[in-house]
Design a protein around this motif. Sequence first.
Motif, PDB file in Angstrom:
ATOM      1  N   THR A   1       0.835  -1.184   0.000  1.00 51.02           N
ATOM      2  CA  THR A   1       0.000   0.000   0.000  1.00 51.02           C
ATOM      3  C   THR A   1       0.878   1.245   0.000  1.00 51.02           C
ATOM      4  OG1 THR A   1      -1.890   1.077   1.107  1.00 51.02           O
ATOM      5  CG2 THR A   1      -0.176   0.143   2.517  1.00 51.02           C
ATOM      6  N   VAL A   2       0.251   2.403  -0.122  1.00 51.40           N
ATOM      7  CA  VAL A   2       0.988   3.667  -0.175  1.00 51.40           C
ATOM      8  C   VAL A   2       0.503   4.573   0.950  1.00 51.40           C
ATOM      9  CG1 VAL A   2       1.532   5.713  -1.560  1.00 51.40           C
ATOM     10  CG2 VAL A   2       1.248   3.492  -2.677  1.00 51.40           C
ATOM     11  N   GLU A   3       1.416   4.972   1.814  1.00 54.45           N
ATOM     12  CA  GLU A   3       1.151   5.944   2.880  1.00 54.45           C
ATOM     13  C   GLU A   3      -0.106   5.584   3.686  1.00 54.45           C
ATOM     14  OE1 GLU A   3       2.964   8.517   3.791  1.00 54.45           O
ATOM     15  OE2 GLU A   3       4.293   8.980   2.097  1.00 54.45           O
ATOM     16  N   LEU A   4       0.018   4.527   4.487  1.00 55.24           N
ATOM     17  CA  LEU A   4      -1.062   4.160   5.387  1.00 55.24           C
ATOM     18  C   LEU A   4      -1.424   5.331   6.294  1.00 55.24           C
ATOM     19  CD1 LEU A   4      -0.224   0.548   6.623  1.00 55.24           C
ATOM     20  CD2 LEU A   4      -2.415   1.287   5.689  1.00 55.24           C
ATOM     21  N   HIS A   5      -2.735   5.563   6.459  1.00 51.31           N
ATOM     22  CA  HIS A   5      -3.159   6.640   7.359  1.00 51.31           C
ATOM     23  C   HIS A   5      -2.693   6.351   8.786  1.00 51.31           C
ATOM     24  CE1 HIS A   5      -5.642   9.865   8.946  1.00 51.31           C
ATOM     25  NE2 HIS A   5      -6.090   9.016   9.864  1.00 51.31           N
ATOM     26  N   ALA A   6      -2.733   5.092   9.170  1.00 51.13           N
ATOM     27  CA  ALA A   6      -2.294   4.694  10.508  1.00 51.13           C
ATOM     28  C   ALA A   6      -1.309   3.534  10.367  1.00 51.13           C
ATOM     29  CB  ALA A   6      -3.495   4.276  11.361  1.00 51.13           C
ATOM     30  N   PRO A   7      -0.006   3.774  10.511  1.00 47.67           N
ATOM     31  CA  PRO A   7       0.984   2.692  10.326  1.00 47.67           C
ATOM     32  C   PRO A   7       0.774   1.506  11.257  1.00 47.67           C
ATOM     33  CG  PRO A   7       2.054   4.845  10.320  1.00 47.67           C
ATOM     34  CD  PRO A   7       0.634   5.081  10.725  1.00 47.67           C
ATOM     35  N   GLN A   8       0.065   1.713  12.387  1.00 45.42           N
ATOM     36  CA  GLN A   8      -0.146   0.595  13.298  1.00 45.42           C
ATOM     37  C   GLN A   8      -1.009  -0.503  12.684  1.00 45.42           C
ATOM     38  OE1 GLN A   8      -1.083   3.780  13.917  1.00 45.42           O
ATOM     39  NE2 GLN A   8      -2.995   3.887  15.091  1.00 45.42           N
ATOM     40  N   VAL A   9      -1.649  -0.213  11.543  1.00 45.74           N
ATOM     41  CA  VAL A   9      -2.409  -1.249  10.843  1.00 45.74           C
ATOM     42  C   VAL A   9      -1.487  -2.413  10.460  1.00 45.74           C
ATOM     43  CG1 VAL A   9      -3.730  -1.770   8.741  1.00 45.74           C
ATOM     44  CG2 VAL A   9      -4.164   0.343   9.998  1.00 45.74           C
ATOM     45  N   GLN A  10      -0.212  -2.119  10.204  1.00 47.07           N
ATOM     46  CA  GLN A  10       0.737  -3.182   9.880  1.00 47.07           C
ATOM     47  C   GLN A  10       0.837  -4.208  11.005  1.00 47.07           C
ATOM     48  OE1 GLN A  10       3.840  -0.133   8.891  1.00 47.07           O
ATOM     49  NE2 GLN A  10       4.291  -1.494   7.175  1.00 47.07           N
ATOM     50  N   GLY A  11       0.696  -3.733  12.249  1.00 48.97           N
ATOM     51  CA  GLY A  11       0.785  -4.634  13.392  1.00 48.97           C
ATOM     52  C   GLY A  11      -0.454  -5.472  13.606  1.00 48.97           C
ATOM     53  N   MET A  12      -1.527  -5.163  12.895  1.00 50.93           N
ATOM     54  CA  MET A  12      -2.757  -5.951  13.017  1.00 50.93           C
ATOM     55  C   MET A  12      -2.712  -7.220  12.187  1.00 50.93           C
ATOM     56  SD  MET A  12      -5.615  -2.923  12.752  1.00 50.93           S
ATOM     57  CE  MET A  12      -5.655  -1.550  13.911  1.00 50.93           C
ATOM     58  N   ALA A  13      -1.747  -7.318  11.280  1.00 53.58           N
ATOM     59  CA  ALA A  13      -1.696  -8.436  10.340  1.00 53.58           C
ATOM     60  C   ALA A  13      -0.618  -9.437  10.743  1.00 53.58           C
ATOM     61  CB  ALA A  13      -1.424  -7.934   8.930  1.00 53.58           C
ATOM     62  N   SER A  14      -0.858 -10.714  10.438  1.00 50.78           N
ATOM     63  CA  SER A  14       0.135 -11.762  10.650  1.00 50.78           C
ATOM     64  C   SER A  14       0.931 -12.027   9.381  1.00 50.78           C
ATOM     65  CB  SER A  14      -0.544 -13.051  11.125  1.00 50.78           C
ATOM     66  OG  SER A  14      -1.507 -13.487  10.177  1.00 50.78           O
ATOM     67  N   TYR A  15       0.708 -11.216   8.345  1.00 48.16           N
ATOM     68  CA  TYR A  15       1.427 -11.312   7.075  1.00 48.16           C
ATOM     69  C   TYR A  15       2.035  -9.946   6.780  1.00 48.16           C
ATOM     70  CZ  TYR A  15      -3.008  -9.244   5.580  1.00 48.16           C
ATOM     71  OH  TYR A  15      -4.101  -8.430   5.463  1.00 48.16           O
ATOM     72  N   PRO A  16       2.984  -9.836   5.852  1.00 43.18           N
ATOM     73  CA  PRO A  16       3.642  -8.540   5.603  1.00 43.18           C
ATOM     74  C   PRO A  16       2.708  -7.531   4.939  1.00 43.18           C
ATOM     75  CG  PRO A  16       4.967 -10.379   4.776  1.00 43.18           C
ATOM     76  CD  PRO A  16       3.617 -10.928   5.085  1.00 43.18           C
ATOM     77  N   ILE A  17       2.727  -6.310   5.442  1.00 42.80           N
ATOM     78  CA  ILE A  17       2.083  -5.170   4.786  1.00 42.80           C
ATOM     79  C   ILE A  17       3.179  -4.147   4.518  1.00 42.80           C
ATOM     80  CG2 ILE A  17       0.411  -3.292   4.969  1.00 42.80           C
ATOM     81  CD1 ILE A  17      -1.310  -5.018   6.720  1.00 42.80           C
ATOM     82  N   ASP A  18       3.520  -3.973   3.247  1.00 38.46           N
ATOM     83  CA  ASP A  18       4.581  -3.039   2.861  1.00 38.46           C
ATOM     84  C   ASP A  18       3.975  -1.659   2.631  1.00 38.46           C
ATOM     85  OD1 ASP A  18       6.816  -4.891   2.783  1.00 38.46           O
ATOM     86  OD2 ASP A  18       5.827  -5.777   1.048  1.00 38.46           O
ATOM     87  N   ASN A  19       4.429  -0.698   3.413  1.00 43.17           N
ATOM     88  CA  ASN A  19       3.914   0.668   3.337  1.00 43.17           C
ATOM     89  C   ASN A  19       4.903   1.521   2.543  1.00 43.17           C
ATOM     90  OD1 ASN A  19       2.292   2.899   3.817  1.00 43.17           O
ATOM     91  ND2 ASN A  19       3.223   3.337   5.807  1.00 43.17           N
ATOM     92  N   LEU A  20       4.547   1.863   1.309  1.00 41.68           N
ATOM     93  CA  LEU A  20       5.425   2.669   0.456  1.00 41.68           C
ATOM     94  C   LEU A  20       5.221   4.151   0.750  1.00 41.68           C
ATOM     95  CD1 LEU A  20       4.868   0.819  -2.950  1.00 41.68           C
ATOM     96  CD2 LEU A  20       6.594   0.348  -1.195  1.00 41.68           C
ATOM     97  N   TYR A  21       6.268   4.928   0.513  1.00 42.37           N
ATOM     98  CA  TYR A  21       6.216   6.366   0.787  1.00 42.37           C
ATOM     99  C   TYR A  21       6.397   7.151  -0.511  1.00 42.37           C
ATOM    100  CZ  TYR A  21       6.679   4.858   5.605  1.00 42.37           C
ATOM    101  OH  TYR A  21       6.469   4.244   6.808  1.00 42.37           O
ATOM    102  N   ALA A  22       5.520   8.127  -0.708  1.00 41.65           N
ATOM    103  CA  ALA A  22       5.525   8.914  -1.940  1.00 41.65           C
ATOM    104  C   ALA A  22       6.312  10.213  -1.800  1.00 41.65           C
ATOM    105  CB  ALA A  22       4.092   9.221  -2.364  1.00 41.65           C
ATOM    106  N   VAL A  23       7.021  10.375  -0.696  1.00 44.20           N
ATOM    107  CA  VAL A  23       7.719  11.638  -0.434  1.00 44.20           C
ATOM    108  C   VAL A  23       8.674  12.019  -1.567  1.00 44.20           C
ATOM    109  CG1 VAL A  23       9.355  12.806   1.104  1.00 44.20           C
ATOM    110  CG2 VAL A  23       7.460  11.495   2.064  1.00 44.20           C
ATOM    111  N   PRO A  24       9.557  11.119  -2.048  1.00 38.45           N
ATOM    112  CA  PRO A  24      10.481  11.542  -3.116  1.00 38.45           C
ATOM    113  C   PRO A  24       9.766  12.054  -4.357  1.00 38.45           C
ATOM    114  CG  PRO A  24      11.210   9.476  -2.144  1.00 38.45           C
ATOM    115  CD  PRO A  24       9.836   9.734  -1.600  1.00 38.45           C
ATOM    116  N   LEU A  25       8.659  11.407  -4.752  1.00 35.02           N
ATOM    117  CA  LEU A  25       7.919  11.852  -5.940  1.00 35.02           C
ATOM    118  C   LEU A  25       7.302  13.230  -5.723  1.00 35.02           C
ATOM    119  CD1 LEU A  25       6.089   8.525  -6.878  1.00 35.02           C
ATOM    120  CD2 LEU A  25       7.897   9.636  -8.190  1.00 35.02           C
TER     121      LEU A  25
END
Length: 360
Positions: free
Chosen positions: A161-185
């Motif tokens: 996904t791109v720029e999760l509103h709440a990064p703690q959502v990653q901790g809710m999953a037992s599988y990888p959630i890759d949070n991409l950042y659009a800052v450089p663009l």
Amino acid sequence: LLAETNPDPKVFSPPPPSFSAANPASGRLGMDHGSMRIFTGNAHRELAHMVAEKIGITVSKSTVNRFGNGEVNVEIHESLRDCDVFVIQPTCNGRAGPQENLMELLVMLDTIRRSSAHRVTAVMPLFGYARQNAQDRSRSPITAKLVVDMLQVAGANRVVTVELHAPQVQGMASYPIDNLYAVPLLVRELETVFEQRSLDPEEVVVVSPDVGGAKRAATFGRKLKAPLAIFSRQRRRASEASEVDLVGEVDGKTCVIVDDIADSCQTLLVAAEKLKARGAKTVIATVIHGVLSGDACENVMRSQIDTLIVTDTIPMEDKLERCPKLRVVSIAPLIASAIKRLHVSQPLSTLWEQLPSETP
């Protein structure tokens, strides 16, 4: 509603030598996840095709439509046995709406899993329901956790996904959630705006519209080598409405407001008005997810915002016509780079700081 199909998709197998995990000369190690396939539902077909083009393949053949009673029907028109499959589908507003887009994604994941794919990755440029990530009042849902669980049950081995509103959502999953950042663009687009409008980069101040977004704004500030200003909302007495205070100097400056999502845009509008009242010369709003629901476009046109920069994690449809102040940055190079790296088991950390490659 039919997802676009391609009669003769190219297959990403094997990867070219310069991008092969099996090529010792490349110095890269990785796992064999099978041939790459990219699918899309009806939420954002344009983005899926741009991503596939940048990777150097085409979107695989599928049909995503509705039965007569409105239920989602998915058909896959090619073999997926032992393939590495990526399904690009944001749960965004517009068109069929977030619920329909989410259900399409879930049915597609289940269909692909039952087609004996080796690995299934859900690519969600906008992760819906991430704002409902905690119980902020009695008897309220934690819908972010519900979506995380449904994705796993449907068959997702991984989520990008791109720029999760709440990064703690990653901790809710037992599988990888890759949070991409659009800052450089977005920083590159800001530099283009500065040059086009003859704005002095030394006079830039990065502004967070609330305390919660201070970390994101600080990241922009480091990239732009600019100071930081923060809006703070305080309730001085229980019987009084909350007041918005600005911490930082903005008089005569070019202010860049940074936020992750703009829905009604009220937060941005209030911030821009107060910045201009404090003497700001120019106000540029930079947002990752431009939801822009309802009359948001018209409100932005009447506001003190001079330019609004968003990405295309959500289809813009007629928003560019309704809001000439809008500038859209494509997220396709970022997602394409992430998919290529995941396919050959390369780390994504370099994408957090560097611009993604524009070429396949």
